[in-house]
Design an enzyme around this catalytic site. Structure first.
Site, PDB file in Angstrom:
ATOM      1  CG  HIS A  26      -0.569   0.126   2.619  1.00 27.67           C
ATOM      2  ND1 HIS A  26       0.368  -0.880   3.227  1.00 27.67           N
ATOM      3  CD2 HIS A  26      -0.203   1.240   3.328  1.00 27.67           C
ATOM      4  CE1 HIS A  26       0.874  -0.558   4.287  1.00 27.67           C
ATOM      5  NE2 HIS A  26       0.432   0.594   4.634  1.00 27.67           N
ATOM      6  CG  ASP A  61       4.969   3.088   7.428  1.00 24.85           C
ATOM      7  OD1 ASP A  61       4.152   3.534   6.569  1.00 24.85           O
ATOM      8  OD2 ASP A  61       4.869   2.000   8.138  1.00 24.85           O
ATOM      9  CG  HIS A 114      -4.016  -0.273   6.219  1.00 19.97           C
ATOM     10  ND1 HIS A 114      -3.867  -0.343   7.777  1.00 19.97           N
ATOM     11  CD2 HIS A 114      -2.899   0.447   5.830  1.00 19.97           C
ATOM     12  CE1 HIS A 114      -2.716   0.534   8.107  1.00 19.97           C
ATOM     13  NE2 HIS A 114      -2.155   1.014   6.902  1.00 19.97           N
ATOM     14  CG  ASP A 168       0.786  -1.575   7.744  1.00 20.09           C
ATOM     15  OD1 ASP A 168       1.474  -2.373   7.858  1.00 20.09           O
ATOM     16  OD2 ASP A 168       1.004  -0.409   7.757  1.00 20.09           O
TER      17      ASP A 168
END
Length: 284
Positions: free
Chosen positions: A62, A66, A157, A180
């Site tokens: 995604h 980070d 997410h 995530d």
């Protein structure tokens, strides 16, 4: 021949000593697949003994910074070395939408650098090959080569759109990388009988009272609670669970034991690794 799974980054956006940004490396023979490229990925690959020219393909889960901030570094680094290795452009596989849009624009700030390097050494500009795919609640195969396949499925997410998990099948076994997501049925189904599940981990149950009424309460709502994750891994009969993207980052061994305690509380009894950068699991 064996398949190895290496954590190239177990950190989150807030810097933590010894923890690079999100990333997982899966190797089977000469097939070298990198999943996400957070802060410091290029250095972790070097420490893992992987040259940038050896990376077969890179997969993005995604668009959160980070997970992609190291992507331009990897692409540029590979390009700078290409006059030596002649490996050509890197194949990037990512979900349609914001992630694909980021990848299409990511080299724009380096236009002057690229032009200057082409005056001296490079013969052509860096042109990573983007392969954007649509993905839903059912897994779909998006890549296959030399007996290794990669499937993707949409995960939860929210409010982040177009977030996916990946399943890698090799002749040795199966590896699942969650990206995530909160604990969800899609990852549970993807992980059935997996040899290794690399999953993000957030101590939501333990820290719920401490974050109530703060911005972290929202963040915790779309990450995977460690206790619930233990239940998912047990139900899916996962052989080895590797925790990564640790929230909050454990400062010492005692902090790591708290993550493990949560997962065991959820019922998981298999092999458990509370991830540190460059930890490796082997299949086969």
């Amino acid at each position: 021949m064996t398949t190895t799974v290496t954590l190239t980054g177990t950190g989150v956006p807030i810097p933590s000593p010894g923890r690079a940004g999100a990333g997982v490396l899966v190797r089977h023979g000469t097939t070298v697949l990198q999943f996400d490229a957070g802060r410091g990925t290029v250095l972790r690959l070097a420490e893992a003994g992987v040259g940038l020219h050896e990376v077969t393909a890179l997969f993005v889960t995604h668009v959160h910074s980070d997970h992609v901030i190291g992507l331009p570094d990897l692409v540029m680094g590979r390009w700078i070395q290409d006059h030596v290795w002649r490996t050509g452009p890197l194949d990037l596989h990512l979900p349609e939408g914001e992630a694909a849009g980021f990848a299409a624009r990511m080299l724009d700030p380096y236009a002057a650098d690229i032009a200057l390097r082409m005056e001296h050494v490079q013969e052509a500009p860096p042109e990573p090959r983007l392969h954007a795919f649509a993905c839903g609640s059912e897994p779909r195969e998006i890549w296959s080569r030399d007996g290794v396949t990669v499937e993707a499925v949409a995960v939860h997410h929210e409010p982040v759109p177009d977030a996916v998990a990946y399943r890698v099948r090799t002749p040795d076994g199966t590896v699942v990388i969650s990206g995530d997501t909160r604990v969800c049925d899609e990852v549970e189904e993807l992980s059935q009988n997996a040899d290794v599940l690399v999953h993000e981990a957030c101590r939501t149950t333990a820290l719920h009272a401490a974050v109530a009424g703060t911005p972290f309460e929202k963040i915790f709502s779309y990450h995977a609670d460690t206790v619930a994750l233990g239940g998912l891994a047990k139900r899916a009969d996962v052989r080895h669970l590797m925790l990564t993207h640790l929230i909050p980052a454990p400062g010492d061994a005692a902090g790591e034991r708290e993550f493990a305690h949560d997962v065991r509380l959820g019922g998981y009894e298999g092999v458990l690794t509370v991830g540190r950068d460059l930890m490796t699991a082997t299949i086969g």
